[in-house]
Scaffold this motif. Structure first.
Motif, PDB file in Angstrom:
ATOM      1  N   MET A  83       0.870  -1.224   0.014  1.00  0.00           N
ATOM      2  CA  MET A  83       0.053  -0.030   0.132  1.00  0.00           C
ATOM      3  C   MET A  83       0.969   1.296   0.007  1.00  0.00           C
ATOM      4  N   LEU A  84       1.896   1.363   1.014  1.00  0.00           N
ATOM      5  CA  LEU A  84       2.567   2.607   1.195  1.00  0.00           C
ATOM      6  C   LEU A  84       3.487   2.601  -0.080  1.00  0.00           C
ATOM      7  N   SER A  85       3.890   1.524  -0.654  1.00  0.00           N
ATOM      8  CA  SER A  85       4.839   1.792  -1.941  1.00  0.00           C
ATOM      9  C   SER A  85       4.026   2.407  -2.983  1.00  0.00           C
ATOM     10  N   VAL A  86       2.854   1.968  -3.295  1.00  0.00           N
ATOM     11  CA  VAL A  86       1.981   2.423  -4.411  1.00  0.00           C
ATOM     12  C   VAL A  86       1.801   4.089  -4.095  1.00  0.00           C
ATOM     13  N   ILE A  87       1.291   4.251  -2.664  1.00  0.00           N
ATOM     14  CA  ILE A  87       1.075   5.615  -2.585  1.00  0.00           C
ATOM     15  C   ILE A  87       2.320   6.558  -2.555  1.00  0.00           C
ATOM     16  N   ALA A  88       3.603   5.919  -2.407  1.00  0.00           N
ATOM     17  CA  ALA A  88       4.750   6.987  -2.561  1.00  0.00           C
ATOM     18  C   ALA A  88       4.919   7.226  -4.121  1.00  0.00           C
ATOM     19  N   LYS A  89       4.971   5.924  -4.861  1.00  0.00           N
ATOM     20  CA  LYS A  89       5.059   6.119  -6.130  1.00  0.00           C
ATOM     21  C   LYS A  89       4.200   7.016  -6.824  1.00  0.00           C
ATOM     22  N   ASN A  90       2.983   7.011  -6.450  1.00  0.00           N
ATOM     23  CA  ASN A  90       1.592   8.118  -7.031  1.00  0.00           C
ATOM     24  C   ASN A  90       1.985   9.417  -6.777  1.00  0.00           C
ATOM     25  N   LEU A  91       2.598   9.495  -5.307  1.00  0.00           N
ATOM     26  CA  LEU A  91       2.758  10.948  -4.903  1.00  0.00           C
ATOM     27  C   LEU A  91       4.045  11.592  -5.244  1.00  0.00           C
ATOM     28  N   GLY A  92       5.011  11.004  -6.263  1.00  0.00           N
ATOM     29  CA  GLY A  92       5.910  11.542  -6.832  1.00  0.00           C
ATOM     30  C   GLY A  92       7.341  11.140  -6.273  1.00  0.00           C
ATOM     31  N   ALA A  93       7.380  10.082  -5.650  1.00  0.00           N
ATOM     32  CA  ALA A  93       8.828   9.610  -5.123  1.00  0.00           C
ATOM     33  C   ALA A  93       9.338   9.349  -6.298  1.00  0.00           C
ATOM     34  N   ARG A  95      12.515   7.210  -6.524  1.00  0.00           N
ATOM     35  CA  ARG A  95      12.578   5.826  -6.504  1.00  0.00           C
ATOM     36  C   ARG A  95      12.045   5.215  -5.258  1.00  0.00           C
ATOM     37  N   VAL A  96      11.261   4.042  -5.227  1.00  0.00           N
ATOM     38  CA  VAL A  96      10.665   3.328  -4.286  1.00  0.00           C
ATOM     39  C   VAL A  96      11.384   2.005  -4.111  1.00  0.00           C
ATOM     40  N   ILE A  97      11.955   1.702  -2.932  1.00  0.00           N
ATOM     41  CA  ILE A  97      12.537   0.410  -2.861  1.00  0.00           C
ATOM     42  C   ILE A  97      11.861  -0.419  -1.573  1.00  0.00           C
ATOM     43  N   THR A  98      11.369  -1.531  -1.775  1.00  0.00           N
ATOM     44  CA  THR A  98      10.287  -2.165  -0.935  1.00  0.00           C
ATOM     45  C   THR A  98      10.699  -3.527  -0.237  1.00  0.00           C
ATOM     46  N   LEU A  99      10.674  -3.982   0.913  1.00  0.00           N
ATOM     47  CA  LEU A  99      11.359  -5.276   1.501  1.00  0.00           C
ATOM     48  C   LEU A  99       9.897  -6.102   1.537  1.00  0.00           C
ATOM     49  N   VAL A 100       9.932  -7.224   1.012  1.00  0.00           N
ATOM     50  CA  VAL A 100       9.001  -7.920   0.705  1.00  0.00           C
ATOM     51  C   VAL A 100       9.143  -9.711   1.153  1.00  0.00           C
ATOM     52  N   ASN A 101       8.382 -10.359   1.548  1.00  0.00           N
ATOM     53  CA  ASN A 101       8.466 -11.902   1.853  1.00  0.00           C
ATOM     54  C   ASN A 101       7.617 -12.502   0.720  1.00  0.00           C
ATOM     55  N   ASN A 102       6.388 -11.779   0.413  1.00  0.00           N
ATOM     56  CA  ASN A 102       5.417 -12.597  -0.336  1.00  0.00           C
ATOM     57  C   ASN A 102       5.799 -12.314  -1.815  1.00  0.00           C
ATOM     58  N   ILE A 105       3.069 -10.601  -4.209  1.00  0.00           N
ATOM     59  CA  ILE A 105       3.242  -8.943  -3.892  1.00  0.00           C
ATOM     60  C   ILE A 105       4.506  -8.586  -4.791  1.00  0.00           C
ATOM     61  N   GLU A 106       5.779  -9.282  -4.615  1.00  0.00           N
ATOM     62  CA  GLU A 106       6.882  -8.695  -5.243  1.00  0.00           C
ATOM     63  C   GLU A 106       6.786  -8.762  -6.511  1.00  0.00           C
ATOM     64  N   ARG A 107       6.131  -9.489  -7.417  1.00  0.00           N
ATOM     65  CA  ARG A 107       5.897  -9.521  -8.804  1.00  0.00           C
ATOM     66  C   ARG A 107       4.898  -8.263  -9.106  1.00  0.00           C
ATOM     67  N   ILE A 108       3.952  -8.150  -8.217  1.00  0.00           N
ATOM     68  CA  ILE A 108       2.960  -6.991  -8.440  1.00  0.00           C
ATOM     69  C   ILE A 108       3.713  -5.559  -8.269  1.00  0.00           C
ATOM     70  N   LEU A 109       4.659  -5.643  -7.389  1.00  0.00           N
ATOM     71  CA  LEU A 109       5.283  -4.280  -7.011  1.00  0.00           C
ATOM     72  C   LEU A 109       6.235  -3.997  -8.521  1.00  0.00           C
ATOM     73  N   MET A 110       7.006  -5.054  -8.975  1.00  0.00           N
ATOM     74  CA  MET A 110       8.082  -5.077 -10.104  1.00  0.00           C
ATOM     75  C   MET A 110       7.184  -4.599 -11.107  1.00  0.00           C
ATOM     76  N   ARG A 111       6.047  -4.942 -11.406  1.00  0.00           N
ATOM     77  CA  ARG A 111       5.189  -4.825 -12.603  1.00  0.00           C
ATOM     78  C   ARG A 111       5.056  -3.155 -12.367  1.00  0.00           C
ATOM     79  N   LEU A 112       4.959  -2.523 -11.231  1.00  0.00           N
ATOM     80  CA  LEU A 112       4.696  -1.074 -11.014  1.00  0.00           C
ATOM     81  C   LEU A 112       5.790  -0.173 -11.100  1.00  0.00           C
ATOM     82  N   GLY A 113       7.015  -0.857 -11.325  1.00  0.00           N
ATOM     83  CA  GLY A 113       8.338  -0.375 -11.410  1.00  0.00           C
ATOM     84  C   GLY A 113       8.776   0.032  -9.971  1.00  0.00           C
TER      85      GLY A 113
END
Length: 218
Positions: A83-93, A95-102, A105-113
């Motif tokens: 949730m926070l990664s998508v928000i940060a990206k949409n609000l103009g960050a 670069r966004v780097i996220t730590l994930v276990n799932n 979810i990792e594949r979803i985030l990678m598709r979003l750049g």
């Protein structure tokens, strides 16, 4: 660089202090008061203790994603990280780097750049290197004190791992598969991938476990 780290834990505390020591402007936002107090008392990191899922709270603290060169999302919840990664990206960050276990979810985030790293004992060094833009394997290994080796292992027809899924293999704990080349393309290391002859397994493995890692596939 202006760096925002969301989530206070041992990994992010170490990361924040190291980056601040190198001259970066670092903000750490977290809920764990004891960790936040320790970081604030021992570094130049700007520490904010509170609910990082409350965007109004972040705004009141003067935290704006669009002003950040790098935003690191590392809370204890994959869902919150998503949730926070998508928000940060949409609000103009930038670069966004996220730590994930799932892995889903990792594949979803990678598709979003959004850049992703999984939790492991080497994550602090990997994350520090990624934040600072050190992307080559050599630089990552240097960041980890050269205790890790890049291993590329080709699967032969008579290997005992042929026909098994990655999730079925007893891999050393201090190893991480980075990618699998299936003969046609490089794919992400999904746990449901079936090992096939001719595939090449690319992994980062602690130097003391390289032999065990190879034997797992042979």
């Amino acid at each position: 660089m202006n760096i925002l780290i969301v989530g206070a834990n041992e990994i992010t505390a170490e990361l924040a202090k190291k980056l601040a020591q190198k001259g970066h402007s670092v903000i750490l936002v977290g809920r764990d008061a004891s960790i936040c107090e320790e970081v604030a008392a021992t570094s130049d990191v700007l520490v904010v203790t509170g609910d990082y899922t409350d965007l109004d709270f972040l705004e009141r603290q003067g935290i704006e994603f669009k002003r950040m060169d790098v935003v690191v999302i590392a809370t204890g919840s994959d869902e919150v990280n998503l949730m926070l990664s998508v928000i940060a990206k949409n609000l103009g960050a930038d670069r966004v780097i996220t730590l994930v276990n799932n892995e889903k979810i990792e594949r979803i985030l990678m598709r979003l750049g959004i850049e992703c790293l999984g939790f492991s004992k080497t994550i602090a060094a990997l994350l520090e290197a990624r934040v600072e833009g050190r992307r080559t394997v050599t630089e990552l290994l240097e960041a980890m004190g050269s205790d890790y080796r890049l291993v590329a292992l080709q699967i032969e027809e008579d290997d005992t791992s042929v026909g098994k899924r990655l999730s079925e293999l007893p891999l050393p704990s201090m190893s991480r598969i980075l990618a699998v080349f299936d003969g046609e393309k490089l794919v992400l290391p999904d746990q449901d991938i079936t090992i096939k002859p001719g595939s090449v397994i690319i992994a980062l493995v602690h130097k003391d476990h390289v032999k065990q890692f190879r034997e797992t596939f042979k």
